[in-house]
Design an enzyme around this catalytic site. Structure first.
Site, PDB file in Angstrom:
ATOM      1  N   ALA A 196      40.685  71.370  -4.108  1.00 37.49           N
ATOM      2  CA  ALA A 196      39.935  71.351  -2.852  1.00 37.49           C
ATOM      3  C   ALA A 196      40.815  70.901  -1.695  1.00 37.49           C
ATOM      4  CB  ALA A 196      38.717  70.441  -2.981  1.00 37.49           C
ATOM      5  N   GLY A 202      39.087  66.637  -4.982  1.00 37.67           N
ATOM      6  CA  GLY A 202      40.069  66.977  -5.998  1.00 37.67           C
ATOM      7  C   GLY A 202      41.280  67.696  -5.448  1.00 37.67           C
ATOM      8  N   ASP A 203      42.254  67.914  -6.319  1.00 38.15           N
ATOM      9  CA  ASP A 203      43.524  68.497  -5.919  1.00 38.15           C
ATOM     10  C   ASP A 203      43.353  69.911  -5.367  1.00 38.15           C
ATOM     11  OD1 ASP A 203      46.454  68.230  -5.870  1.00 38.15           O
ATOM     12  OD2 ASP A 203      46.431  69.849  -7.339  1.00 38.15           O
ATOM     13  N   HIS A 242      42.053  83.404  -9.004  1.00 40.34           N
ATOM     14  CA  HIS A 242      42.662  83.402  -7.672  1.00 40.34           C
ATOM     15  C   HIS A 242      43.707  84.502  -7.508  1.00 40.34           C
ATOM     16  CE1 HIS A 242      46.097  81.155  -9.415  1.00 40.34           C
ATOM     17  NE2 HIS A 242      46.758  81.562  -8.346  1.00 40.34           N
ATOM     18  N   LYS A 277      57.070  79.092 -18.346  1.00 35.63           N
ATOM     19  CA  LYS A 277      57.473  77.940 -17.541  1.00 35.63           C
ATOM     20  C   LYS A 277      58.929  77.605 -17.835  1.00 35.63           C
ATOM     21  CE  LYS A 277      53.035  75.725 -16.686  1.00 35.63           C
ATOM     22  NZ  LYS A 277      53.218  75.830 -15.217  1.00 35.63           N
ATOM     23  N   GLY A 322      33.442  68.586  -6.199  1.00 37.67           N
ATOM     24  CA  GLY A 322      34.844  68.272  -6.477  1.00 37.67           C
ATOM     25  C   GLY A 322      35.661  68.322  -5.199  1.00 37.67           C
ATOM     26  N   ALA A 323      35.029  67.948  -4.107  1.00 35.06           N
ATOM     27  CA  ALA A 323      35.622  68.115  -2.773  1.00 35.06           C
ATOM     28  C   ALA A 323      36.832  67.224  -2.535  1.00 35.06           C
ATOM     29  CB  ALA A 323      34.568  67.851  -1.694  1.00 35.06           C
ATOM     30  N   TRP A 383      49.084 108.529 -52.224  1.00 33.76           N
ATOM     31  CA  TRP A 383      48.088 108.325 -53.257  1.00 33.76           C
ATOM     32  C   TRP A 383      47.412 106.971 -53.055  1.00 33.76           C
ATOM     33  CZ3 TRP A 383      47.746 112.281 -56.973  1.00 33.76           C
ATOM     34  CH2 TRP A 383      48.809 113.196 -56.974  1.00 33.76           C
ATOM     35  N   HIS A 388      44.910  86.068 -15.285  1.00 27.92           N
ATOM     36  CA  HIS A 388      45.621  86.638 -14.139  1.00 27.92           C
ATOM     37  C   HIS A 388      46.247  87.991 -14.452  1.00 27.92           C
ATOM     38  CE1 HIS A 388      44.910  82.771 -12.547  1.00 27.92           C
ATOM     39  NE2 HIS A 388      46.015  82.165 -12.905  1.00 27.92           N
TER      40      HIS A 388
END
Length: 804
Positions: free
Chosen positions: A50, A47-48, A216, A372, A44-45, A630, A279
Site C-alpha cells: 500500500a 502495509g508495504d 500486477h 533470483k 492493509g493501508a 505387442w 505472471h
C-alpha cells in the site's frame, strides 16, 4: 354488474395514493440527479504494498477522474491502532507525486484535495465494519450525494480473506442500486485443492462479477499492449502468428535480488508458484490465445484466454529444470531458525517447456523462465520467427530493413535490462508495426546498444509516451469495470489444473545449485529436445558399488549397481526415463540393422506413461516403420475403455509416432462381443500370432513393471496360471478390478533377448527391498521368476524406489 373499484368509491384514498406515487417518483428522480460518490476502502493501508504502490495508484485515479462527475472518499484501514495508522498514512500522502507534465501549483491543489478526502481507521472487529458502513452512509447523506459503489481493496494475507469477506457481505455492502467490487491480491492458493477451497469460500459471499483478482503483471504497460498490438497489426500478423512461422516463444523474468528477508514466503511458494504459475502464465495466454473479433470486449477476451488454458499440454517432470542459489539454505536457517543440518529443496530458479495442443501452435516450444540471484534484472516476451532464407551476399552487405537472413523477432520488452524502460521491438525485416501515436513514441537511437543479437537500430522500437505504474493502471481498470485485466475464478482454476501435477512431481526434486550473479556462467543454461528439457552442462555420472553403501541421491545423477545379480540403473525419474528410452532406441536400431525388424512388448499401467511420452517426443530417429508393438498384458475391457492398456499406449505413444497399423498387435480380449471368454480362445489366437511373426517367440525387448505385491505383467502371487508350462499367453485373475486379465506367460517372457524392469515411486521401496533378498520363488513373487534364458535382464529404478 361488476363491482366498482374501491378507489372510485373513495376519492380521498385515490388522491393519497397518487400523491405518494408522485413523491416516490420525484425522490427517485432527485436521487438520480444527485452527485455520485464512490467509496474506496483500502485494507492493509499501512502495509508495504500500500505504501509503495496502492496509495499512489488511488491518487492517480483521483487525478484521472476529478471533475468527471464522481466524488470520492478514501478510507485507509488496518489492524494498526488509529493513532499509529494516522501517522503512517500522513507520511504516505505527503510523499505522493503527480505526473511530470502537470504544473506544480495544480499538483499541490489536487494533492491537498486528495489528503482531505482520505482518512484512516482501525478495522478489526465485526462492529468496526458496521460502524464504517454507517459512517459512509451518514457522510453521503450529509453531503447530499448518491453512493454509486464501494471498492474494497484487500492488501492483506490470503488467510484473512474469508473473515473479511464475511464481514463485508454481512454488514458493509452498499445500499440498493450501488455496486460492490472486492479486489484480491495473490497468492490465490498453493495448489488446485487450496485454490478451489478459497474460491468456494469467497464465492459464498460475492458474485463473480464483484471479485477482481490482481496479477500486477497484467497492469504492466507492455503486457497490457500485447492484445491491442496483435489487433492493430492483424493484417501483418495473421499469416505469421502460427506454427508454420514461429520458431519459439520465450517468456522471461530475471531478478538480481535474492530471497533474503522473504524466505518465510519463499519456502512455502518457491519460484514456480511465485512467478510462473501466475505472471508468466498470464502473459503466455495473451500471446497464444485466439484473437477475439473485438479485443475491447472483456467477456470475449476472458473466454479466449480460458480456451488457451485448456489447450495447454500437461506438464511432465522432464518439462522442467530447477536451480537454487547457494546461499539460500543458509538464509532459511537464519531467518526461520532451522537446524544446521537443514537443506531446503525450494527452487529459486526454474525453466519450463510448454507446448500448446492446437492447430495454431502445435510443436512450437514456449519457454518460461524465472529466477533470483541472476546476472541481470529484465523481463520480456520474445517471439522468434523461423528463417528459411539463404543470402548470397556476405553478411557485411546485409541491410536491416531488407535482408531476410537477419533474425526476425518481436519483443515485448516489459522492463529494466539494458534498455531500461518498457518497449515494443519489431525487426525491420519483418514489418513496420502500427501503435497508437498518442500513447507510444519511437525510441531514440542508442548507438552501441545490442538487444537479442541485433543493434537497436535494426528494430522498429516504440516506448510509452508516459510510463505508468502497473497498479495505477489496474486501479483505473477496477473503477471502469475492465474485468479482462484480472484473473477470473475459472481461469485461476484452469491455471492450477495445469501447474499442480508438475509441482507435485517436483516436490522432492533436488535443484541444481548456482553461485548467483555473473558467476553463474553457463551453469543454468538449458536446452530442449522434443518435450524434454535438460541443463546443457550435465552433472558428472558417478558409479557406486551397491545399495548398501549408496550415498545420498543428491550427490549423483545416475547410479550403476547390481540388483538380484543383474545390472541396475538408478536415477531421478527424468534421467531414468531418458536413459531407458535411449536404451530401447539403441536396441531397436541394432535389431533392425541385423534382422530388419524390432519386436517390442510393452506393459501397461502408470509407470510407462512417461516413457511412452519420451519416446513419442524425443526420439525422432527411432525406426518406428520397422517396429512391431505387442502388449505384455491387458485388462479384459474393450480396447477403447480408459482402463485398457492398449488405450494408454494409443493415447501416449501410438498417435504421436508413425508405426504401420499392421505392426500394432493388441491383445484380443474382446471377441464375439464377449470379454476374455475361454471358449473364444483369445489367448491361443495371440500365441499363434506371436509364433507366426516373432522368430522362436523371442521378443527383442520386453518391458515389465513390478507391483507392490511382487506381481509382474498380469502374473499374480498364489496364482499358478502362466508361471510355468508351455502356454505362451494365458488368462489370469487379478486381486483388483477389473479382475480378468490376459498376459504373456513367464516362459515366453524369459525367451526375450532383453527384459527391462521399470520400478518407480516411493510406494515401491518396500517390495524392492524384499525382492532384493528373496530367491527364485515365482509362485510367491512372480517378478522373481523373470530371468531370460539366454538374454539380458536390466533393472531401472528411480531413487524413491531404490533408496526411499
Amino acid at each position: 354488474m361488476l363491482a366498482e373499484p374501491h378507489f372510485k368509491r373513495r376519492p380521498c384514498v385515490w388522491k393519497m395514493l397518487m400523491a405518494a406515487m408522485c413523491v416516490a417518483l420525484l425522490s427517485g428522480l432527485q436521487a438520480q440527479d444527485l452527485p455520485r460518490q464512490v467509496s474506496i476502502i483500502l485494507l492493509g493501508a499501512t502495509g508495504d504494498l500500500a505504501r509503495k504502490y496502492l496509495w499512489q495508484g488511488l491518487f492517480h485515479l483521483y487525478l484521472e477522474e476529478v471533475g468527471k462527475g464522481h466524488h470520492f472518499r478514501f478510507h485507509g484501514t488496518a489492524l494498526t491502532s488509529t493513532e499509529q495508522g494516522q501517522e503512517v498514512i500522513a507520511k504516505v500522502l505527503e510523499s505522493l507525486s503527480c505526473p511530470g507534465d502537470m504544473a506544480s501549483g495544480h499538483c499541490a491543489e489536487l494533492k491537498a484535495q486528495f489528503q482531505q478526502l482520505s482518512e484512516y481507521r482501525q478495522l478489526k472487529t465485526p462492529e468496526d465494519y458496521v460502524a464504517l458502513s454507517k459512517d459512509i452512509e451518514a457522510q453521503v447523506e450529509h453531503e447530499g450525494l448518491r453512493e454509486t459503489g464501494r471498492i474494497f481493496y484487500l492488501s492483506v494475507p490470503p488467510f484473512a480473506y474469508v473473515d473479511i469477506a464475511r464481514n463485508i457481505n454481512s454488514s458493509c455492502r452498499p445500499g440498493p442500486g450501488a455496486w460492490l467490487r472486492v479486489v484480491l491480491e495473490k497468492p490465490f492458493g498453493h495448489d488446485l485443492h487450496s485454490a478451489q477451497q478459497l474460491a468456494t469460500e469467497l464465492g459464498s459471499f460475492f458474485q463473480e462479477e464483484e471479485m477482481y483478482r490482481v496479477d500486477h503483471y497484467l497492469g504492466k504497460q507492455v503486457v497490457a499492449q500485447i492484445l491491442p498490438f496483435r489487433d492493430q497489426n492483424r493484417a501483418a500478423l495473421d499469416g505469421l502468428w502460427n506454427r508454420h512461422h514461429v520458431e519459439r516463444v520465450e517468456i522471461v523474468m530475471k531478478e538480481t535480488l535474492d530471497a533474503e528477508g522473504r524466505t518465510s514466503f519463499y519456502e512455502e511458494y518457491g519460484v514456480i508458484r511465485d512467478v510462473l504459475q501466475n505472471h508468466l502464465t498470464e502473459v503466455l495466454t495473451l500471446v497464444a490465445m485466439e484473437l477475439p473479433v473485438n479485443v475491447s470486449s472483456p467477456e470475449s477476451v476472458l473466454q479466449h484466454k480460458l480456451q488457451a488454458f485448456q489447450a495447454l499440454r500437461s506438464l511432465q517432470r522432464h518439462s522442467a529444470v530447477l536451480g537454487q542459489y547457494q546461499a539460500y539454505s543458509g538464509q532459511v536457517r537464519r531467518e526461520l531458525q532451522k537446524p544446521d543440518s537443514f537443506h531446503s529443496l525450494t527452487p529459486t530458479f526454474a525453466g519450463i517447456l510448454v507446448h500448446i495442443d492446437n492447430l495454431r501452435w502445435e510443436g512450437v516450444p514456449f519457454i518460461l523462465m524465472s529466477g533470483k540471484a541472476l546476472d541481470e534484472r529484465v523481463s520480456y516476451v520474445r517471439i522468434l520467427f523461423k528463417n528459411q532464407a539463404f543470402c548470397v551476399q556476405s553478411e557485411k552487405h546485409w541491410v536491416a530493413a531488407q535482408s531476410h537472413c537477419l533474425p526476425r523477432q518481436i519483443i515485448f520488452y516489459i522492463g529494466h535490462g539494458e534498455l531500461g524502460s518498457p518497449a515494443v521491438l519489431v525487426s525491420r525485416n519483418l514489418f513496420q508495426p502500427a501503435l497508437p501515436s498518442a500513447s507510444w513514441k519511437e525510441v531514440e537511437g542508442r548507438p552501441g546498444l545490442h538487444l537479442f543479437g541485433l543493434p537497436l537500430s535494426d528494430y522498429y522500437a516504440y516506448s510509452p509516451v508516459r510510463e505508468q505504474d502497473a497498479y495505477s493502471l489496474l486501479i483505473s481498470h477496477i473503477f471502469h469495470c475492465r474485468k479482462d485485466s484480472f484473473v477470473t475464478t475459472e481461469n485461476l482454476l484452469a491455471s492450477w489444473v495445469f501447474w499442480t501435477p508438475l509441482l507435485d512431481s517436483l516436490a522432492h526434486e533436488v535443484p541444481r545449485f548456482y553461485p548467483g550473479g555473473a558467476e553463474n556462467g553457463q551453469l543454468l543454461d538449458f536446452e530442449f529436445s522434443g518435450g524434454h528439457l535438460s541443463f546443457s552442462q550435465p552433472l558428472p555420472e558417478q558409479l557406486v558399488p551397491g545399495p548398501d553403501s549408496a550415498p545420498l541421491p543428491s550427490d549423483f545423477q545416475v547410479l550403476r549397481a547390481k540388483y538380484r545379480e543383474s545390472p541396475l540403473i538408478s536415477a531421478w525419474p527424468e534421467e531414468l526415463i531418458a536413459r531407458l528410452a535411449g536404451d530401447i532406441e539403441a536396441a531397436a536400431v541394432r535389431a533392425v540393422r541385423r534382422f530388419g525388424k524390432f519386436h517390442l512388448a510393452l506393459s501397461g499401467g502408470s509407470s510407462p506413461v512417461a516413457l511412452f511420452q519420451q519416446l513419442a517426443t524425443g526420439h525422432y530417429s527411432f525406426p518406428w516403420a520397422h517396429t512391431h508393438l505387442w502388449l505384455v498384458d491387458e485388462r479384459c475391457v474393450p480396447l477403447w475403455d480408459p482402463e485398457s492398456n492398449f488405450q494408454g499406449l494409443q493415447t501416449h505413444l501410438l498417435q504421436h509416432v508413425r508405426v504401420p497399423h499392421y505392426n500394432v498387435h493388441p491383445m484380443p480380449v474382446h471377441r464375439r462381443q464377449r470379454l476374455c471368454a475361454e471358449e473364444d480362445q483369445g489367448a491361443q489366437a495371440y500365441a499363434e500370432e506371436i509364433s507366426a511373426l516373432v522368430t522362436n517367440g523371442s521378443f527383442d525387448l520386453v518391458l515389465l513393471g513390478m507391483g507392490t505385491d511382487g506381481h509382474t505383467a498380469s502374473l499374480f502371487p498364489q496364482s499358478p496360471a502362466g508361471l510355468d508350462g508351455e502356454q505362451l499367453v494365458v488368462l489370469t485373475t487379478s486381486p483388483s478390478s477389473p479382475h480378468r486379465r490376459m498376459s504373456l506367460s513367464l516362459p515366453l517372457i524369459n525367451r526375450a533377448r532383453k527384459v527391462a524392469v521399470l520400478v518407480m515411486g516411493r510406494m515401491k521401496r518396500e517390495i524392492a527391498m524384499l525382492v532384493s533378498r528373496v530367491g527364485r520363488d515365482p509362485k510367491k513373487w512372480p517378478i522373481s521368476g523373470v530371468l531370460p534364458d539366454s538374454g539380458q535382464l536390466v533393472w531401472y529404478m528411480d531413487y524413491d524406489a531404490f533408496l526411499g
